[in-house]
Write a protein that holds these residues in place. Structure first.
Motif, mmCIF file in Angstrom:
data_model
loop_
_atom_site.group_PDB
_atom_site.id
_atom_site.type_symbol
_atom_site.label_atom_id
_atom_site.label_comp_id
_atom_site.label_asym_id
_atom_site.label_seq_id
_atom_site.Cartn_x
_atom_site.Cartn_y
_atom_site.Cartn_z
ATOM 1 N N MET A 1 0.841 -1.200 0.000
ATOM 2 C CA MET A 1 0.000 0.000 0.000
ATOM 3 C C MET A 1 0.877 1.251 0.000
ATOM 4 O O MET A 1 1.886 1.297 0.678
ATOM 5 C CB MET A 1 -0.899 0.002 1.249
ATOM 6 N N LYS A 2 0.430 2.229 -0.785
ATOM 7 C CA LYS A 2 1.106 3.524 -0.753
ATOM 8 C C LYS A 2 0.096 4.594 -0.331
ATOM 9 O O LYS A 2 -1.078 4.509 -0.685
ATOM 10 C CB LYS A 2 1.677 3.871 -2.126
ATOM 11 N N ALA A 3 0.566 5.566 0.422
ATOM 12 C CA ALA A 3 -0.283 6.677 0.858
ATOM 13 C C ALA A 3 0.367 7.969 0.391
ATOM 14 O O ALA A 3 1.584 8.126 0.502
ATOM 15 C CB ALA A 3 -0.429 6.674 2.370
ATOM 16 N N MET A 4 -0.464 8.856 -0.152
ATOM 17 C CA MET A 4 0.054 10.128 -0.644
ATOM 18 C C MET A 4 -0.818 11.283 -0.153
ATOM 19 O O MET A 4 -2.030 11.133 -0.046
ATOM 20 C CB MET A 4 0.074 10.142 -2.173
ATOM 21 N N VAL A 5 -0.182 12.401 0.121
ATOM 22 C CA VAL A 5 -0.903 13.599 0.532
ATOM 23 C C VAL A 5 -0.766 14.651 -0.563
ATOM 24 O O VAL A 5 0.347 14.949 -1.010
ATOM 25 C CB VAL A 5 -0.350 14.167 1.850
ATOM 26 N N ASP A 6 -1.899 15.192 -0.990
ATOM 27 C CA ASP A 6 -1.889 16.313 -1.936
ATOM 28 C C ASP A 6 -1.713 17.592 -1.124
ATOM 29 O O ASP A 6 -2.646 18.075 -0.483
ATOM 30 C CB ASP A 6 -3.199 16.345 -2.722
ATOM 31 N N LYS A 7 -0.494 18.115 -1.120
ATOM 32 C CA LYS A 7 -0.198 19.269 -0.278
ATOM 33 C C LYS A 7 -0.970 20.517 -0.707
ATOM 34 O O LYS A 7 -1.178 21.427 0.099
ATOM 35 C CB LYS A 7 1.309 19.554 -0.280
ATOM 36 N N ASP A 8 -1.355 20.600 -1.954
ATOM 37 C CA ASP A 8 -2.134 21.757 -2.392
ATOM 38 C C ASP A 8 -3.522 21.743 -1.772
ATOM 39 O O ASP A 8 -4.151 22.785 -1.622
ATOM 40 C CB ASP A 8 -2.266 21.758 -3.917
ATOM 41 N N THR A 9 -4.002 20.549 -1.413
ATOM 42 C CA THR A 9 -5.342 20.412 -0.847
ATOM 43 C C THR A 9 -5.317 20.398 0.676
ATOM 44 O O THR A 9 -6.236 20.916 1.327
ATOM 45 C CB THR A 9 -5.983 19.102 -1.365
ATOM 46 N N CYS A 10 -4.279 19.834 1.261
ATOM 47 C CA CYS A 10 -4.169 19.716 2.725
ATOM 48 C C CYS A 10 -4.309 21.082 3.395
ATOM 49 O O CYS A 10 -3.709 22.064 2.951
ATOM 50 C CB CYS A 10 -2.806 19.097 3.075
ATOM 51 N N ILE A 11 -5.100 21.117 4.478
ATOM 52 C CA ILE A 11 -5.280 22.368 5.225
ATOM 53 C C ILE A 11 -4.535 22.336 6.559
ATOM 54 O O ILE A 11 -4.713 23.207 7.404
ATOM 55 C CB ILE A 11 -6.778 22.669 5.466
ATOM 56 N N GLY A 12 -3.726 21.294 6.769
ATOM 57 C CA GLY A 12 -2.875 21.239 7.957
ATOM 58 C C GLY A 12 -3.619 21.031 9.263
ATOM 59 O O GLY A 12 -3.176 21.519 10.314
ATOM 60 N N CYS A 13 -4.722 20.291 9.232
ATOM 61 C CA CYS A 13 -5.539 20.114 10.446
ATOM 62 C C CYS A 13 -4.926 19.110 11.427
ATOM 63 O O CYS A 13 -5.354 19.028 12.569
ATOM 64 C CB CYS A 13 -6.947 19.673 10.070
ATOM 65 N N ALA A 51 -7.407 8.504 5.586
ATOM 66 C CA ALA A 51 -7.836 8.983 4.274
ATOM 67 C C ALA A 51 -9.340 9.274 4.271
ATOM 68 O O ALA A 51 -9.785 10.281 3.713
ATOM 69 C CB ALA A 51 -7.502 7.944 3.209
ATOM 70 N N GLU A 52 -10.115 8.406 4.931
ATOM 71 C CA GLU A 52 -11.566 8.603 4.962
ATOM 72 C C GLU A 52 -11.952 9.812 5.801
ATOM 73 O O GLU A 52 -12.940 10.493 5.527
ATOM 74 C CB GLU A 52 -12.255 7.349 5.530
ATOM 75 N N GLN A 53 -11.167 10.074 6.842
ATOM 76 C CA GLN A 53 -11.539 11.134 7.781
ATOM 77 C C GLN A 53 -10.961 12.500 7.412
ATOM 78 O O GLN A 53 -11.404 13.522 7.952
ATOM 79 C CB GLN A 53 -11.087 10.755 9.190
ATOM 80 N N CYS A 54 -10.005 12.543 6.521
ATOM 81 C CA CYS A 54 -9.444 13.837 6.113
ATOM 82 C C CYS A 54 -10.576 14.734 5.612
ATOM 83 O O CYS A 54 -11.319 14.359 4.709
ATOM 84 C CB CYS A 54 -8.412 13.639 5.004
ATOM 85 N N PRO A 55 -10.733 15.903 6.216
ATOM 86 C CA PRO A 55 -11.884 16.760 5.889
ATOM 87 C C PRO A 55 -11.888 17.303 4.459
ATOM 88 O O PRO A 55 -12.935 17.742 3.970
ATOM 89 C CB PRO A 55 -11.793 17.899 6.914
ATOM 90 N N VAL A 56 -10.745 17.295 3.813
ATOM 91 C CA VAL A 56 -10.687 17.847 2.452
ATOM 92 C C VAL A 56 -10.298 16.804 1.405
ATOM 93 O O VAL A 56 -10.035 17.134 0.251
ATOM 94 C CB VAL A 56 -9.719 19.050 2.394
ATOM 95 N N GLY A 57 -10.225 15.543 1.824
ATOM 96 C CA GLY A 57 -9.932 14.472 0.871
ATOM 97 C C GLY A 57 -8.558 14.576 0.236
ATOM 98 O O GLY A 57 -8.378 14.247 -0.936
ATOM 99 N N ALA A 58 -7.569 15.015 1.029
ATOM 100 C CA ALA A 58 -6.235 15.232 0.466
ATOM 101 C C ALA A 58 -5.383 13.966 0.407
ATOM 102 O O ALA A 58 -4.328 13.960 -0.205
ATOM 103 C CB ALA A 58 -5.500 16.295 1.291
ATOM 104 N N ILE A 59 -5.868 12.903 1.066
ATOM 105 C CA ILE A 59 -5.058 11.679 1.138
ATOM 106 C C ILE A 59 -5.553 10.659 0.129
ATOM 107 O O ILE A 59 -6.748 10.370 0.064
ATOM 108 C CB ILE A 59 -5.131 11.069 2.555
ATOM 109 N N SER A 60 -4.655 10.145 -0.664
ATOM 110 C CA SER A 60 -5.031 9.063 -1.569
ATOM 111 C C SER A 60 -4.239 7.813 -1.208
ATOM 112 O O SER A 60 -3.080 7.882 -0.791
ATOM 113 C CB SER A 60 -4.817 9.455 -3.028
#
Ligand code: SF4
Length: 63
Positions: A1-13, A51-60
């Motif tokens: 499994m790989k996990a990625m964060v879209d930093k442009d979308t992440c709000i740093g919560c 990934a499911e709980q990220c409020p802005v869906g930044a994690i794939s």
């Protein structure tokens, strides 16, 4: 499994770093980042939860 964060979308919560600290960590830019490119099997469930709980869906997740 790989996990990625879209930093442009992440709000740093910091939610993902609480839910799955073994995979996600806050970077110096105040955005989350995946600290492991290959998620260990015992962290798959927590990584999916993050990934499911990220409020802005930044994690794939790539299974
Ligand atoms: S939960 Fe989403 S918005 Fe919050 S720090 Fe993690 S990736 Fe960023």
């Amino acid at each position: 499994m790989k996990a990625m964060v879209d930093k442009d979308t992440c709000i740093g919560c910091e939610l993902c770093t609480s839910v799955c600290p073994g995979v996600f960590s806050m970077g110096e830019d105040g955005k989350s980042e995946a600290i492991t490119s290959d998620v260990p099997a015992d962290m798959h469930s927590d990584a999916r939860d993050a990934a499911e709980q990220c409020p802005v869906g930044a994690i794939s997740i790539e299974e």
